[in-house]
Design an enzyme around this catalytic site. Structure first.
Site, PDB file in Angstrom:
ATOM      1  N   ASP A   1      -1.477   6.704   6.183  1.00  0.00           N
ATOM      2  CA  ASP A   1      -1.481   5.272   6.490  1.00  0.00           C
ATOM      3  C   ASP A   1      -2.440   5.038   7.658  1.00  0.00           C
ATOM      4  O   ASP A   1      -2.674   5.961   8.459  1.00  0.00           O
ATOM      5  CB  ASP A   1      -0.050   4.866   6.888  1.00  0.00           C
ATOM      6  CG  ASP A   1       0.172   3.368   6.757  1.00  0.00           C
ATOM      7  OD1 ASP A   1      -0.734   2.674   6.246  1.00  0.00           O
ATOM      8  OD2 ASP A   1       1.244   2.896   7.147  1.00  0.00           O
TER       9      ASP A   1
ATOM     10  N   THR B   1      -5.766  -1.338   6.780  1.00  0.00           N
ATOM     11  CA  THR B   1      -5.796  -2.797   6.859  1.00  0.00           C
ATOM     12  C   THR B   1      -7.233  -3.250   7.117  1.00  0.00           C
ATOM     13  O   THR B   1      -7.527  -4.423   7.064  1.00  0.00           O
ATOM     14  CB  THR B   1      -4.914  -3.292   8.023  1.00  0.00           C
ATOM     15  OG1 THR B   1      -5.201  -2.506   9.173  1.00  0.00           O
ATOM     16  CG2 THR B   1      -3.445  -3.175   7.675  1.00  0.00           C
TER      17      THR B   1
ATOM     18  N   ARG C   1       6.587  -8.149   1.922  1.00  0.00           N
ATOM     19  CA  ARG C   1       7.453  -7.665   3.014  1.00  0.00           C
ATOM     20  C   ARG C   1       8.116  -8.845   3.724  1.00  0.00           C
ATOM     21  O   ARG C   1       9.291  -8.805   4.045  1.00  0.00           O
ATOM     22  CB  ARG C   1       6.669  -6.829   4.017  1.00  0.00           C
ATOM     23  CG  ARG C   1       7.533  -6.452   5.228  1.00  0.00           C
ATOM     24  CD  ARG C   1       6.816  -5.599   6.230  1.00  0.00           C
ATOM     25  NE  ARG C   1       6.581  -4.272   5.725  1.00  0.00           N
ATOM     26  CZ  ARG C   1       5.463  -3.591   5.919  1.00  0.00           C
ATOM     27  NH1 ARG C   1       4.477  -4.127   6.600  1.00  0.00           N
ATOM     28  NH2 ARG C   1       5.326  -2.378   5.434  1.00  0.00           N
TER      29      ARG C   1
ATOM     30  N   LYS D   1       0.832  -1.213   0.000  1.00  0.00           N
ATOM     31  CA  LYS D   1       0.000   0.000   0.000  1.00  0.00           C
ATOM     32  C   LYS D   1       0.866   1.262   0.000  1.00  0.00           C
ATOM     33  O   LYS D   1       0.630   2.179  -0.781  1.00  0.00           O
ATOM     34  CB  LYS D   1      -0.946  -0.009   1.219  1.00  0.00           C
ATOM     35  CG  LYS D   1      -1.906  -1.195   1.217  1.00  0.00           C
ATOM     36  CD  LYS D   1      -2.865  -1.176   2.387  1.00  0.00           C
ATOM     37  CE  LYS D   1      -2.204  -1.396   3.714  1.00  0.00           C
ATOM     38  NZ  LYS D   1      -1.535  -2.708   3.848  1.00  0.00           N
ATOM     39  N   THR D   2       1.884   1.284   0.884  1.00  0.00           N
ATOM     40  CA  THR D   2       2.759   2.461   0.946  1.00  0.00           C
ATOM     41  C   THR D   2       3.531   2.601  -0.366  1.00  0.00           C
ATOM     42  O   THR D   2       3.693   3.711  -0.897  1.00  0.00           O
ATOM     43  CB  THR D   2       3.765   2.307   2.120  1.00  0.00           C
ATOM     44  OG1 THR D   2       3.020   1.987   3.293  1.00  0.00           O
ATOM     45  CG2 THR D   2       4.560   3.562   2.343  1.00  0.00           C
TER      46      THR D   2
HETATM   47  P1  ADP Z   1       2.115  -1.899   3.203  1.00  0.00           P
HETATM   48  O1  ADP Z   1       2.140  -0.413   3.114  1.00  0.00           O
HETATM   49  O2  ADP Z   1       0.942  -2.517   2.518  1.00  0.00           O
HETATM   50  O3  ADP Z   1       2.271  -2.426   4.605  1.00  0.00           O
HETATM   51  P2  ADP Z   1       4.623  -1.705   1.771  1.00  0.00           P
HETATM   52  O4  ADP Z   1       4.213  -0.894   0.597  1.00  0.00           O
HETATM   53  O5  ADP Z   1       5.363  -0.993   2.864  1.00  0.00           O
HETATM   54  O6  ADP Z   1       3.369  -2.475   2.391  1.00  0.00           O
HETATM   55  O7  ADP Z   1       5.502  -2.932   1.217  1.00  0.00           O
HETATM   56  C1  ADP Z   1       6.406  -3.631   2.028  1.00  0.00           C
HETATM   57  C2  ADP Z   1       7.637  -4.014   1.237  1.00  0.00           C
HETATM   58  O8  ADP Z   1       7.268  -5.044   0.327  1.00  0.00           O
HETATM   59  C3  ADP Z   1       8.223  -2.872   0.404  1.00  0.00           C
HETATM   60  O9  ADP Z   1       9.453  -2.503   0.859  1.00  0.00           O
HETATM   61  C4  ADP Z   1       8.415  -3.425  -0.979  1.00  0.00           C
HETATM   62  O10 ADP Z   1       9.794  -3.608  -1.201  1.00  0.00           O
HETATM   63  C5  ADP Z   1       7.784  -4.784  -0.965  1.00  0.00           C
HETATM   64  N1  ADP Z   1       6.674  -4.878  -1.925  1.00  0.00           N
HETATM   65  C6  ADP Z   1       5.349  -4.727  -1.649  1.00  0.00           C
HETATM   66  N2  ADP Z   1       4.599  -4.936  -2.738  1.00  0.00           N
HETATM   67  C7  ADP Z   1       5.466  -5.228  -3.737  1.00  0.00           C
HETATM   68  C8  ADP Z   1       5.284  -5.563  -5.123  1.00  0.00           C
HETATM   69  N3  ADP Z   1       4.076  -5.659  -5.670  1.00  0.00           N
HETATM   70  N4  ADP Z   1       6.381  -5.786  -5.859  1.00  0.00           N
HETATM   71  C9  ADP Z   1       7.604  -5.727  -5.307  1.00  0.00           C
HETATM   72  N5  ADP Z   1       7.848  -5.437  -4.012  1.00  0.00           N
HETATM   73  C10 ADP Z   1       6.795  -5.190  -3.219  1.00  0.00           C
END
Ligand code: ADP
Length: 361
Positions: free
Chosen positions: A112, A161, A220, A67-68
């Protein structure tokens, strides 16, 4: 309390830095989530063609699915600056007003955990999203006056989430909502290939498959396990990581073939050996494994339920047949009958299991 587990571990500053380095910077590098990617790409392209600020976007889904990363991609694709904040950091309407009033035209504001914002701030956000305007209240009681403040057009990117916890009026104000799904093993292999390239690591196909299979459908976690395997290989003087090396490393970190970690296994083991497979109440189960009830409920349970290992019934938690097999026990003959009874007891509604809670990361 026991040690935090590897899959749900908190982020160290160094880990954060590496995670940031591994983030895909544009939609083409973003693996999987084809539907969301295609739709988002269209939304952004149309905004660019019209020369307008992009519509507000909401991303929902469990932690660690991107998401981030997508919020950062929205800003990059729109060639716009990005401001990061989060629901828990905005406890007063004034906190939000301070952020909104300092935005520049076209800026992307990422919030977030938007479901954790305070109520007054949320109401201020409605107006800001719709009319690009907020009312700043000055003074108190009868003398209070609202001073309208015009805002430059901006794009709000919200992440949650728990989409179900967002009030309808807030959800309706997003022009586009993307729900992120767990990743398949081949998709996680692609994530790992990309990360290994960036970290200059040699891993063969079987090695990638071994790590991907234990990553709980979450990029992640995949990246985190890759880093642990990298450490193990370094210490053992292994240049090319294959399935055996990955397997030995992850066994050492107590992440098993299905991606269950120490806590997940403790929960299943207690359910089976101490309570004959259940049903047993959540708090009793938590005491049996020496953990907080909330930790068991939010960290271990969603994954165990999703994997069909644990069932939530009106009478408590039960170990489903695959849990017995996975933990190396013979399935007692009464398990199937008991499951049917507990899961499908007529007239009793089972607790909802659809919501995903933060994994403390
Ligand atoms: P969320 O915000 O949903 O908790 P993040 O965007 O922080 O998740 O993602 C966590 C890590 O996973 C990031 O550092 C990224 O490197 C990796 N990641 C997430 N989605 C992907 C994707 N579709 N392709 C490659 N790497 C990803």
């Amino acid at each position: 309390m026991a040690e935090p587990s590897l899959v749900a571990a908190g982020e160290e500053p160094e880990e954060r830095a590496i995670e940031a380095a591994l983030r895909p910077k544009n939609l083409d590098d973003f693996v999987g989530q084809h539907r969301v990617r295609k739709q988002l790409s269209l939304v952004l392209q149309a905004s660019r063609m019209r020369g307008r600020t992009a519509d507000h976007v909401l991303f929902s889904g469990p932690p660690g699915l991107g998401k981030t990363t997508l919020a950062m991609i929205v800003a990059a694709e729109m060639n716009a600056p990005l401001r990061l904040s989060s629901g828990p950091a905005i406890q007063h309407a004034g906190d939000l007003a301070a952020i909104l009033s300092s935005l520049s035209e076209g800026e992307v504001l990422f919030l977030d955990e938007i479901h954790r914002m305070s109520r007054p701030a949320e109401e201020m956000l409605y107006m800001a999203m719709e009319d690009f305007r907020v009312d700043i209240v000055v003074g108190k009681g009868a003398g209070a006056t609202a001073i309208p403040l015009e805002l430059p057009p901006f794009t709000l990117v919200g992440a949650t989430t728990r989409a179900g916890l967002l009030p309808g009026p807030l959800r309706d104000r997003f022009g586009f909502t993307g729900h992120l799904e767990f990743y398949s093993v081949p998709e996680l292999e692609l994530v790992l290939r990309r990360s290994a390239g960036l970290l200059d690591l040699k891993v063969n196909s079987a090695g990638f498959a071994e790590i991907a299979g234990r990553s709980r459908g979450t990029p992640r976690i995949a990246n985190r396990l890759l880093r642990r395997v990298r450490d193990w290989a370094l210490v053992h003087g292994i240049e090319q990581i294959d399935a055996r090396a990955a397997s030995a490393a992850l066994d050492m970190y107590e992440v098993d073939k299905k991606g269950l970690d120490r806590l997940d296994r403790a929960v299943l083991d207690a359910l089976i050996t101490k309570f004959g497979g259940g049903p047993v109440g959540l708090s009793t189960l938590a005491i049996a494994v020496g953990e907080e009830t909330e930790t068991v409920e939010t960290v271990a349970e969603p994954f165990l339920v999703r994997e069909g290992l644990l069932g939530r019934t009106p009478r408590g938690r039960i170990a489903l047949a695959p849990a017995w097999t996975h933990m190396g026990y013979a399935i007692p003959s009464n398990v199937f009958a008991q499951e049917q009874l507990d899961l499908f007891e007529p007239g009793v509604e089972a607790p909802a299991t659809g919501e995903w809670a933060p994994e403390g990361q």
